[in-house]
Scaffold this motif. Structure first.
Motif, mmCIF file in Angstrom:
data_model
loop_
_atom_site.group_PDB
_atom_site.id
_atom_site.type_symbol
_atom_site.label_atom_id
_atom_site.label_comp_id
_atom_site.label_asym_id
_atom_site.label_seq_id
_atom_site.Cartn_x
_atom_site.Cartn_y
_atom_site.Cartn_z
ATOM 1 N N ASP A 139 74.961 4.938 -16.873
ATOM 2 C CA ASP A 139 73.358 5.639 -17.335
ATOM 3 C C ASP A 139 72.984 6.714 -16.887
ATOM 4 N N ILE A 140 72.747 6.387 -15.238
ATOM 5 C CA ILE A 140 71.979 8.196 -14.367
ATOM 6 C C ILE A 140 73.066 9.570 -15.063
ATOM 7 N N LEU A 141 72.268 10.051 -15.334
ATOM 8 C CA LEU A 141 73.827 11.597 -15.403
ATOM 9 C C LEU A 141 73.390 12.126 -14.626
ATOM 10 N N SER A 142 72.422 12.137 -14.183
ATOM 11 C CA SER A 142 72.220 13.602 -12.986
ATOM 12 C C SER A 142 70.970 12.654 -12.450
ATOM 13 N N VAL A 143 70.410 13.723 -10.412
ATOM 14 C CA VAL A 143 69.437 12.861 -9.858
ATOM 15 C C VAL A 143 69.037 14.011 -8.941
ATOM 16 N N LYS A 144 67.781 15.252 -9.056
ATOM 17 C CA LYS A 144 67.626 16.081 -8.656
ATOM 18 C C LYS A 144 66.202 15.772 -7.525
ATOM 19 N N VAL A 145 66.285 16.696 -6.529
ATOM 20 C CA VAL A 145 65.081 16.026 -5.478
ATOM 21 C C VAL A 145 64.583 17.697 -5.191
ATOM 22 N N TRP A 146 63.245 18.004 -5.957
ATOM 23 C CA TRP A 146 62.663 19.207 -5.711
ATOM 24 C C TRP A 146 61.156 19.072 -4.534
ATOM 25 N N ARG A 147 61.100 20.068 -4.009
ATOM 26 C CA ARG A 147 59.955 19.919 -2.519
ATOM 27 C C ARG A 147 58.738 20.750 -3.764
ATOM 28 N N ASN A 148 57.961 20.700 -3.135
ATOM 29 C CA ASN A 148 56.522 20.834 -3.934
ATOM 30 C C ASN A 148 56.870 22.227 -4.040
ATOM 31 N N ASP A 149 56.953 23.097 -3.279
ATOM 32 C CA ASP A 149 57.213 24.671 -3.403
ATOM 33 C C ASP A 149 58.394 25.229 -4.585
ATOM 34 N N GLY A 150 58.993 24.855 -4.925
ATOM 35 C CA GLY A 150 60.129 25.092 -6.058
ATOM 36 C C GLY A 150 61.486 24.790 -5.734
ATOM 37 N N VAL A 151 61.884 24.746 -3.820
ATOM 38 C CA VAL A 151 63.183 23.927 -4.264
ATOM 39 C C VAL A 151 63.600 22.997 -4.130
ATOM 40 N N LEU A 152 64.928 23.663 -4.542
ATOM 41 C CA LEU A 152 66.136 22.109 -4.625
ATOM 42 C C LEU A 152 66.676 21.462 -3.755
ATOM 43 N N ALA A 153 66.024 20.567 -3.334
ATOM 44 C CA ALA A 153 66.492 20.380 -2.584
ATOM 45 C C ALA A 153 67.751 19.272 -2.407
ATOM 46 N N TRP A 154 68.312 18.807 -3.576
ATOM 47 C CA TRP A 154 69.918 17.853 -3.465
ATOM 48 C C TRP A 154 70.099 17.523 -4.830
ATOM 49 N N THR A 155 70.901 17.793 -5.349
ATOM 50 C CA THR A 155 71.386 17.229 -6.965
ATOM 51 C C THR A 155 72.061 16.596 -6.531
ATOM 52 N N ASN A 156 73.140 16.371 -6.914
ATOM 53 C CA ASN A 156 74.560 15.223 -7.683
ATOM 54 C C ASN A 156 75.637 16.628 -8.412
ATOM 55 N N VAL A 157 74.449 16.931 -9.106
ATOM 56 C CA VAL A 157 75.465 18.309 -10.053
ATOM 57 C C VAL A 157 75.050 19.230 -9.848
#
Length: 452
Positions: A92-110
């Motif tokens: 049911d989970i389509l995607s996960v994004k991991v953000w640092r608090n400075d706005g950098v996208l650390a990881w995503t599966n899409v």
């Protein structure tokens, strides 16, 4: 009588009850809709909150120890494998994004080409980082920002934003997209149940209200019917009582005339003349009816006058005349006790007042004298002076006319005198018993002898 008013009030009460039932239906429908909307919104919010807690706990439980190192977010090769395994166990989970608090996208599966890049923080991410509280919402997957999360057959997603906290500090955030179809299906099912239950309950309440109102209206209707029947019976009884009372007063009035053979028929003649004058003056029906009865009973007070005085053939003494003069007050007092004749009280009391103020009993003058009393006064005087009495002869027609003209603005009201002559020209037979219009000379009146 009061009973017709009661039946009218009961009829109005029945109408008000019907309006109350209609108004209550509208109010209950409005209340049911409002309650159903509130409950539906509460269920929707609770379902989203529950899903948000579930996804937040799952994501933190699986990923937190893999990405947090020394108070910083660092996603290594091992973490990526854990991510992929966790996503496979939660379709049911389509995607996960991991953000640092400075706005950098650390990881995503899409759209992994975005990893390591800095982006402006969305309002939701900024709010989560500031408030340290997770939040969630269901949105359409139709914008460029979430185009990567769109999958075939999935067009609405639950977006969850959760802070990543280490050592009491917020060092980043999760942005999780999950298929919202199961949540929305559950919400829709509960919504149907809420609306159905709400309208069934409110419908039963309205049905109970209608039942109670119908019972009350049935009682009121029966009471109304009973009161109408009683009112009709009472009105009939009252009419019979009035008729009997009027007959009794007419009998008393006839008794007065029976004491003196010279005044036989006097009241009826005065009545005819007075009504003719009243009609000439265009009096309305209610005043004309009062005039008709007042003229008929104008001398009823003579019941209190001793026969010796009433039928005395010679001229009355001063004391006897004072006794006679009280008959107008006595007559007013007698008829005043009988409701239907109360309108005749001023007529009977004041029919001996004079225009110049020298009459009795109250010495009223000119405009103070009730018009109907002035009419009866002239009719009474006309009949008295043109009929034979023990103490004077009856005047001729011309002599009587002369006396009336002489009495204008002295004994008689001017407008009544004028109406008298106008009515006499129209209906001469009611002013002089036995007079007819000449066939040879129209407008000329002749007196014919009455059979003895």
């Amino acid at each position: 009588m009061a009973t017709p008013n009661i039946t009218e009030k009961l009829s109005r009460s029945l109408t008000l009850l019907r309006l109350f039932v209609l108004a209550s239906a509208l109010l209950l429908v409005a209340a049911a809709i409002s309650l159903a909307v509130l409950m539906t919104n509460a269920v929707r919010k609770q379902a989203i909150d529950d899903a948000q807690v579930s996804l937040t706990e799952y994501t933190n439980g699986v990923l937190h120890r893999e990405i947090v190192h020394g108070g910083h977010i660092a996603v290594g090769p091992d973490a990526k494998g854990v991510f992929r395994a966790s996503l496979e166990s939660r379709p049911d989970i389509l995607s996960v994004k991991v953000w640092r608090n400075d706005g950098v996208l650390a990881w995503t599966n899409v759209a992994q080409n975005r990893i390591g890049k800095k982006f402006p923080l969305s309002s939701h991410l900024g709010e989560v980082l500031d408030s340290r509280k997770a939040e969630a919402q269901i949105e359409e997957l139709d914008s460029a920002e979430n185009a990567a999360e769109s999958r075939e057959g999935v067009n609405r997603a639950l977006e969850v934003y959760a802070p990543v906290i280490d050592g009491g500090y917020v060092i980043g955030a999760f942005e999780v997209y999950a298929d919202a179809s199961r949540i929305e299906s559950s919400i829709a099912q509960k919504k149907r149940q809420i609306w159905l239950a709400t309208f069934v309950i409110f419908g039963l309440l309205w049905g109970l209200l209608v039942f109670l109102v119908r019972g009350a209206s049935g009682i009121l209707r029966r009471q109304t019917d009973q009161l109408r029947k009683r009112s009709k019976d009472l009105m009939a009884a009252y009419a019979r009582l009035e008729e009997s009372s009027l007959e009794a007063i007419e009998s008393l009035n006839a008794t007065v005339e029976a004491k003196d053979p010279y005044t036989a028929g006097h009241s009826r003649r005065v009545q005819k003349i007075a009504v003719a004058i009243g009609e000439e003056l265009d009096l309305p029906k209610d005043r004309l009816d009062a005039l008709r009865l007042g003229a008929l009973f104008h001398d009823i007070g003579k019941l209190a006058v001793p026969d010796a005085v009433l039928t005395k053939p010679a001229r009355l003494t001063e004391d006897e005349f004072e006794l006679i003069k009280r008959h107008s007050e006595n007559g007013a007092r007698i008829v005043g006790k009988f409701g239907p004749l109360r309108a005749t009280v001023p007529i009977i009391r004041h029919h001996h007042e004079r225009w110049d103020g020298r009459g009795y009993p109250d010495r009223l003058a000119s405009g103070e004298i009730p018009l109907e009393a002035a009419i009866v006064g002239l009719a009474d005087a006309w009949d008295a002076m043109t009929t034979e009495r023990p103490y004077h002869r009856g005047l001729t027609l011309e002599e009587g006319f002369h006396e009336v003209r002489e009495g204008r603005e002295a004994q008689f009201a001017p407008e009544v005198v004028d109406a008298f002559f106008a009515a006499q020209r129209r209906r001469p037979g009611e002013f002089w018993p036995g007079q007819v219009e000449s066939e040879d000379e129209p407008g000329t009146l002749h007196v014919i002898a009455e059979a003895s």
